[in-house]
Design a protein around this motif. Sequence first.
Motif, PDB file in Angstrom:
ATOM      1  N   VAL A 110       0.866  -1.187   0.000  1.00 10.70           N
ATOM      2  CA  VAL A 110       0.000   0.000   0.000  1.00 10.70           C
ATOM      3  C   VAL A 110       0.901   1.235   0.000  1.00 10.70           C
ATOM      4  O   VAL A 110       2.078   1.140   0.362  1.00 10.70           O
ATOM      5  N   VAL A 111       0.334   2.356  -0.389  1.00  9.83           N
ATOM      6  CA  VAL A 111       1.181   3.543  -0.597  1.00  9.83           C
ATOM      7  C   VAL A 111       1.866   3.993   0.704  1.00  9.83           C
ATOM      8  O   VAL A 111       2.989   4.514   0.683  1.00  9.83           O
TER       9      VAL A 111
ATOM     10  N   LEU B 251      15.794   1.815  -1.683  1.00 13.23           N
ATOM     11  CA  LEU B 251      15.170   2.349  -2.894  1.00 13.23           C
ATOM     12  C   LEU B 251      14.527   1.189  -3.656  1.00 13.23           C
ATOM     13  O   LEU B 251      15.203   0.239  -4.058  1.00 13.23           O
ATOM     14  N   ILE B 252      13.205   1.265  -3.847  1.00 15.35           N
ATOM     15  CA  ILE B 252      12.461   0.138  -4.424  1.00 15.35           C
ATOM     16  C   ILE B 252      12.091   0.400  -5.890  1.00 15.35           C
ATOM     17  O   ILE B 252      12.098  -0.519  -6.698  1.00 15.35           O
ATOM     18  N   SER B 253      11.774   1.658  -6.207  1.00 12.45           N
ATOM     19  CA  SER B 253      11.273   1.929  -7.558  1.00 12.45           C
ATOM     20  C   SER B 253      11.386   3.417  -7.861  1.00 12.45           C
ATOM     21  O   SER B 253      11.667   4.214  -6.955  1.00 12.45           O
ATOM     22  N   TYR B 254      11.166   3.762  -9.110  1.00 16.89           N
ATOM     23  CA  TYR B 254      11.121   5.190  -9.453  1.00 16.89           C
ATOM     24  C   TYR B 254      10.159   5.421 -10.610  1.00 16.89           C
ATOM     25  O   TYR B 254       9.849   4.507 -11.386  1.00 16.89           O
ATOM     26  N   ILE B 255       9.698   6.673 -10.688  1.00 15.64           N
ATOM     27  CA  ILE B 255       8.822   7.090 -11.799  1.00 15.64           C
ATOM     28  C   ILE B 255       9.250   8.478 -12.250  1.00 15.64           C
ATOM     29  O   ILE B 255       9.551   9.336 -11.422  1.00 15.64           O
ATOM     30  N   THR B 256       9.298   8.662 -13.567  1.00 11.56           N
ATOM     31  CA  THR B 256       9.693   9.949 -14.149  1.00 11.56           C
ATOM     32  C   THR B 256       8.515  10.505 -14.943  1.00 11.56           C
ATOM     33  O   THR B 256       7.937   9.791 -15.774  1.00 11.56           O
TER      34      THR B 256
ATOM     35  N   LEU C  53       0.673   1.039  -7.949  1.00 13.03           N
ATOM     36  CA  LEU C  53       0.630   2.199  -7.034  1.00 13.03           C
ATOM     37  C   LEU C  53       1.268   3.423  -7.683  1.00 13.03           C
ATOM     38  O   LEU C  53       0.768   4.549  -7.536  1.00 13.03           O
ATOM     39  N   MET C  54       2.365   3.208  -8.420  1.00 10.00           N
ATOM     40  CA  MET C  54       3.028   4.354  -9.061  1.00 10.00           C
ATOM     41  C   MET C  54       2.160   4.931 -10.181  1.00 10.00           C
ATOM     42  O   MET C  54       2.185   6.139 -10.424  1.00 10.00           O
ATOM     43  N   ILE C  55       1.377   4.081 -10.842  1.00 10.22           N
ATOM     44  CA  ILE C  55       0.430   4.590 -11.854  1.00 10.22           C
ATOM     45  C   ILE C  55      -0.634   5.461 -11.177  1.00 10.22           C
ATOM     46  O   ILE C  55      -0.988   6.535 -11.664  1.00 10.22           O
ATOM     47  N   LYS C  56      -1.111   5.017 -10.002  1.00 11.48           N
ATOM     48  CA  LYS C  56      -2.109   5.826  -9.271  1.00 11.48           C
ATOM     49  C   LYS C  56      -1.506   7.175  -8.863  1.00 11.48           C
ATOM     50  O   LYS C  56      -2.167   8.207  -8.888  1.00 11.48           O
ATOM     51  N   PHE C  57      -0.233   7.151  -8.483  1.00  3.03           N
ATOM     52  CA  PHE C  57       0.491   8.374  -8.130  1.00  3.03           C
ATOM     53  C   PHE C  57       0.492   9.329  -9.345  1.00  3.03           C
ATOM     54  O   PHE C  57       0.231  10.529  -9.204  1.00  3.03           O
ATOM     55  N   ALA C  58       0.777   8.780 -10.530  1.00  2.00           N
ATOM     56  CA  ALA C  58       0.785   9.609 -11.750  1.00  2.00           C
ATOM     57  C   ALA C  58      -0.622  10.181 -12.017  1.00  2.00           C
ATOM     58  O   ALA C  58      -0.763  11.345 -12.404  1.00  2.00           O
TER      59      ALA C  58
END
Length: 192
Positions: free
Chosen positions: A10-11, A67-72, A120-125
Amino acid sequence: MIESKQSKCVVSDFRIEKLNESHLNIIQKFESYEQDLVDFLIEDAFDNQEKNISTTYLWFDKRSDKLISYITLLADAISLTRGLKDEFISKNVFYKSLPAIKIGRLCVSDNYLRKGIGSLMIKFAMYKVMKINETIGCRFLTLDAIRNDDIRKDSLHFYKKIGFEVLRERQKGTIPMYRDLYYLIEEYKKII
Ligand SMILES: CC(C)(COP(=O)(O)OP(=O)(O)OC[C@H]1O[C@@H](n2cnc3c(N)ncnc32)[C@H](O)[C@@H]1OP(=O)(O)O)[C@@H](O)C(=O)NCCC(=O)NCCS
């Protein structure tokens, strides 16, 4: 961080930080089977951000500090191709392109795949598009899906599963995809 394969993250498991100079050592250890995405993070992400070309967010596991992941993310416009153009014409929208935010890069470290972190990172975007939409018109998320001969590593299936559609088919290279956030944004406008 969730250990079992069945349970999803979860976030609130994460601390999200915008990439800055203090991260330059930490990012050297990031690992993914998609070497281009590792190289981008190590070699280009900070430089691009300094030049206002893209913004990168690092996701750290709160418990281990890893550090688990990243999004640009970066600004984009979606060119309306045939089917989509007709759909918008039927809604009295006659523009050739419409405003979007692009997921320039998205990567989960090898040991943390299939725990729901990509989703979760898509939801963040999506959240970022909604925030931008409060002040500047923005409606779509776009991205170029990286193909992989190994179906378990082919990001096209991941994006299709979470609601993205193919903008243009291509025989080689990446596949441009989009998600229209109109209904989601309208839903949130009613409650916020
Ligand atoms: C693509 C990526 C971001 C997915 O992240 P993830 O955290 O593993 O994805 P999630 O756990 O949120 O997966 C959600 C669902 O999508 C599906 N899925 C995930 N990755 C998939 C893949 N590569 N192929 C097919 N389906 C996939 C799964 O069915 C999963 O649901 P389930 O586990 O409940 O069945 C991750 O595999 C990754 O970083 N890969 C390397 C880099 C990359 O390809 N990035 C995308 C570049 S455009």
